[in-house]
Design a protein around this motif. Structure first.
Motif, PDB file in Angstrom:
ATOM      1  N   SER A  10     -11.971  -1.173  -6.586  1.00  0.00           N
ATOM      2  CA  SER A  10     -11.902  -2.542  -7.088  1.00  0.00           C
ATOM      3  C   SER A  10     -13.325  -3.054  -7.292  1.00  0.00           C
ATOM      4  CB  SER A  10     -11.164  -3.417  -6.068  1.00  0.00           C
ATOM      5  OG  SER A  10     -11.292  -4.787  -6.397  1.00  0.00           O
ATOM      6  N   ASP A  16      -7.113  -5.422  -1.177  1.00  0.00           N
ATOM      7  CA  ASP A  16      -5.963  -6.225  -0.752  1.00  0.00           C
ATOM      8  C   ASP A  16      -6.232  -7.718  -0.796  1.00  0.00           C
ATOM      9  OD1 ASP A  16      -7.804  -5.541   1.375  1.00  0.00           O
ATOM     10  OD2 ASP A  16      -6.415  -6.490   2.767  1.00  0.00           O
ATOM     11  N   LYS A  19      -6.158 -10.752  -4.996  1.00  0.00           N
ATOM     12  CA  LYS A  19      -5.334 -11.880  -5.453  1.00  0.00           C
ATOM     13  C   LYS A  19      -5.846 -13.193  -4.883  1.00  0.00           C
ATOM     14  CE  LYS A  19      -0.579 -13.474  -5.970  1.00  0.00           C
ATOM     15  NZ  LYS A  19       0.861 -13.136  -5.754  1.00  0.00           N
ATOM     16  N   ARG A 142      -3.901  -7.805 -16.073  1.00  0.00           N
ATOM     17  CA  ARG A 142      -3.245  -7.493 -14.792  1.00  0.00           C
ATOM     18  C   ARG A 142      -1.840  -8.098 -14.735  1.00  0.00           C
ATOM     19  NH1 ARG A 142      -8.089 -10.620 -12.803  1.00  0.00           N
ATOM     20  NH2 ARG A 142      -7.547 -12.806 -13.054  1.00  0.00           N
ATOM     21  N   LEU A 174      -4.314  -7.171  -9.147  1.00  0.00           N
ATOM     22  CA  LEU A 174      -3.976  -8.069  -8.030  1.00  0.00           C
ATOM     23  C   LEU A 174      -3.325  -7.361  -6.858  1.00  0.00           C
ATOM     24  CD1 LEU A 174      -2.540 -11.143  -9.961  1.00  0.00           C
ATOM     25  CD2 LEU A 174      -4.874 -10.740  -9.176  1.00  0.00           C
ATOM     26  N   SER A 175      -2.675  -6.223  -7.113  1.00  0.00           N
ATOM     27  CA  SER A 175      -1.946  -5.533  -6.065  1.00  0.00           C
ATOM     28  C   SER A 175      -1.909  -4.062  -6.420  1.00  0.00           C
ATOM     29  CB  SER A 175      -0.520  -6.084  -5.959  1.00  0.00           C
ATOM     30  OG  SER A 175       0.193  -5.814  -7.166  1.00  0.00           O
ATOM     31  N   SER A 176      -1.299  -3.270  -5.547  1.00  0.00           N
ATOM     32  CA  SER A 176      -1.260  -1.835  -5.800  1.00  0.00           C
ATOM     33  C   SER A 176      -0.609  -1.517  -7.143  1.00  0.00           C
ATOM     34  CB  SER A 176      -0.521  -1.123  -4.661  1.00  0.00           C
ATOM     35  OG  SER A 176       0.798  -1.625  -4.532  1.00  0.00           O
ATOM     36  N   GLN A 179      -3.344  -2.120  -9.907  1.00  0.00           N
ATOM     37  CA  GLN A 179      -4.697  -1.617  -9.662  1.00  0.00           C
ATOM     38  C   GLN A 179      -4.840  -0.175 -10.137  1.00  0.00           C
ATOM     39  OE1 GLN A 179      -5.274  -2.461  -5.450  1.00  0.00           O
ATOM     40  NE2 GLN A 179      -5.884  -4.562  -5.852  1.00  0.00           N
TER      41      GLN A 179
END
Length: 204
Positions: A10, A16, A19, A142, A174-176, A179
């Protein structure tokens, strides 16, 4: 086909917490992992983290090739010294593709080229042949169901394709699910895509 196993980075040290950071619920300076970035302070980390999508893509390319992966802010400041970023009174201009590509070729042996007016079919063809592509899209990709106000301004690494979609490693996902290996339909990608990209040699 599914996305190949590219290690994910990231543009913030704590994936994590992305967001919370991008929605303003917390400051990037409060990321507890900021020292891992190589920044000298939380404030320096915050400054560069918002501008480091290109460095995150570079780190993913390096890791995928089995090369040493330097910290993000160290990379950003080195890239700035070589003209890939240019400071101005309101912040930073960049990533500037040509000096960035010269720098990564000299520094890491990564060979790439700039493509403009580079449509999705041509991009798909090269990715299908095994060429990683860093593409300019709007950051709201995203959330691919959204309507972007403009195209471009954010960089993602395109790693794979299937019959009707592309797989992205998005530094500001924003999340798995948004990503690593985030799948976006071709027609959705086109709404965010600025028709500019950097195409890199295959990893064989």
């Amino acid at each position: 086909m599914s996305a190949p196993p590219v290690p994910y980075f990231s543009q913030w040290e704590s994936p994590d917490l992305v967001k919370a950071i991008v929605t303003g619920a917390m400051s990037a300076a409060d990321d507890p992992r900021w020292p891992e970035s190589g920044a000298v302070s939380a404030q320096e980390y915050e400054f560069w983290s918002w501008r480091s999508c290109g460095m995150a893509c570079l780190r993913m390319l390096l890791a995928h090739r089995g090369q040493v992966v330097p910290p993000s802010v160290e990379l950003a400041k080195e890239c700035e010294r070589f003209g890939g970023y240019v400071r101005h009174e309101n912040g930073v201009h960049g990533l500037i593709y040509a000096p960035f590509l010269s720098w990564v070729a000299d520094r890491f042996g990564l060979t790439g080229e700039v493509r403009v007016d580079f449509g999705v079919p041509a991009l798909r063809d090269l990715v299908a042949q095994g060429h990683p592509v860093i593409a300019s899209v709007h950051q709201t990709i995203r959330e691919p169901e959204s309507s972007p106000p403009t195209r471009g301004g954010h960089l993602v690494l395109v790693t794979a394709v299937d019959e009707s979609g592309l797989y992205l490693d998005n530094p500001s996902g924003l999340s798995s699910g948004s990503q690593l290996g985030a799948r976006v339909e071709d027609e959705d990608f086109e709404r965010f895509y600025a028709m500019r990209a950097m195409v890199f040699d295959r990893t064989d």
